[in-house]
Design a protein around this motif. Structure first.
Motif, PDB file in Angstrom:
ATOM      1  N   UNK A  73       9.584  56.862  63.334  1.00 18.22           N
ATOM      2  CA  UNK A  73      11.016  56.737  63.648  1.00 18.22           C
ATOM      3  C   UNK A  73      11.766  57.995  63.212  1.00 18.22           C
ATOM      4  N   UNK A  74      11.388  58.568  62.065  1.00 18.99           N
ATOM      5  CA  UNK A  74      12.029  59.815  61.622  1.00 18.99           C
ATOM      6  C   UNK A  74      11.760  60.936  62.622  1.00 18.99           C
ATOM      7  N   UNK A  75      10.516  61.039  63.061  1.00 27.69           N
ATOM      8  CA  UNK A  75      10.173  62.080  64.031  1.00 27.69           C
ATOM      9  C   UNK A  75      10.961  61.894  65.324  1.00 27.69           C
ATOM     10  N   UNK A  76      11.044  60.674  65.816  1.00 26.85           N
ATOM     11  CA  UNK A  76      11.791  60.400  67.054  1.00 26.85           C
ATOM     12  C   UNK A  76      13.277  60.707  66.876  1.00 26.85           C
ATOM     13  N   UNK A  77      13.842  60.333  65.732  1.00 29.65           N
ATOM     14  CA  UNK A  77      15.260  60.595  65.490  1.00 29.65           C
ATOM     15  C   UNK A  77      15.526  62.094  65.399  1.00 29.65           C
ATOM     16  N   UNK A  78      14.653  62.831  64.736  1.00 33.16           N
ATOM     17  CA  UNK A  78      14.814  64.289  64.638  1.00 33.16           C
ATOM     18  C   UNK A  78      14.768  64.922  66.029  1.00 33.16           C
ATOM     19  N   UNK A  79      13.815  64.511  66.835  1.00 30.44           N
ATOM     20  CA  UNK A  79      13.719  65.038  68.204  1.00 30.44           C
ATOM     21  C   UNK A  79      14.948  64.652  69.020  1.00 30.44           C
ATOM     22  N   UNK A  80      15.448  63.445  68.799  1.00 25.78           N
ATOM     23  CA  UNK A  80      16.652  62.999  69.497  1.00 25.78           C
ATOM     24  C   UNK A  80      17.867  63.856  69.168  1.00 25.78           C
ATOM     25  N   UNK A  81      17.888  64.433  67.983  1.00 27.41           N
ATOM     26  CA  UNK A  81      18.979  65.320  67.575  1.00 27.41           C
ATOM     27  C   UNK A  81      18.699  66.774  67.972  1.00 27.41           C
TER      28      UNK A  81
END
Length: 144
Positions: A73-81
């Motif tokens: 989830x952290x990786x996905x959120x970072x990519x989303x930003x």
């Protein structure tokens, strides 16, 4: 009111105890079993606070590979930003990269989440349920 002050004091103590003089948190440690919606909500909120603190100076984030739901989830959120997420094996020296580590602990039935990236350390407590998570404290920001 007293509980909130104690919680914020504990957050500060935990941040101090989890850091070294040079690189903050040294490992990713999801120690709390959270629902998928709670994981996503917490990761999204913490990454948005991270983005506020580091600004546009950072191109990519080095995140220790982590197959846990929170790590994903952290990786996905970072990519989303808009951050490029790299691992130790794939560092591009031309990009402005910052290493990020996190911990997720249980404190009085709440999830206490800390992230450290360079000179910035953030912490926040969350009330969690099977359907999501909501902030239970203000964001604690510490700059080294």
């Amino acid at each position: 009111m007293i509980v909130r002050e104690l919680l914020l004091s504990l957050i500060g103590c935990l941040l101090t105890g989890c850091t070294t003089a040079t690189d903050g948190l040294t490992t990713n440690r999801p120690a709390v079993d959270l629902s998928g919606p709670a994981v996503g909500a917490i990761a999204g909120d913490m990454v948005s606070r991270f983005a506020e603190q580091v600004g546009p100076e950072i191109d990519s984030v080095r995140l220790i590979e982590d197959a846990s739901p929170f790590g994903q989830a952290m990786e996905a959120a970072l990519k989303g930003w808009g951050y490029v997420v790299v691992t130790d094996e794939k560092i591009d020296e031309k990009k402005r990269t910052i290493a990020l580590a996190y911990t997720v602990d249980d404190f009085a039935g709440q999830a206490l989440v800390s992230i450290s990236a360079g000179s910035v350390e953030l912490a926040r407590a969350y009330a969690t349920s099977a359907t999501g998570a909501s902030p239970a404290s203000a964001v604690s920001v510490r700059r080294n």
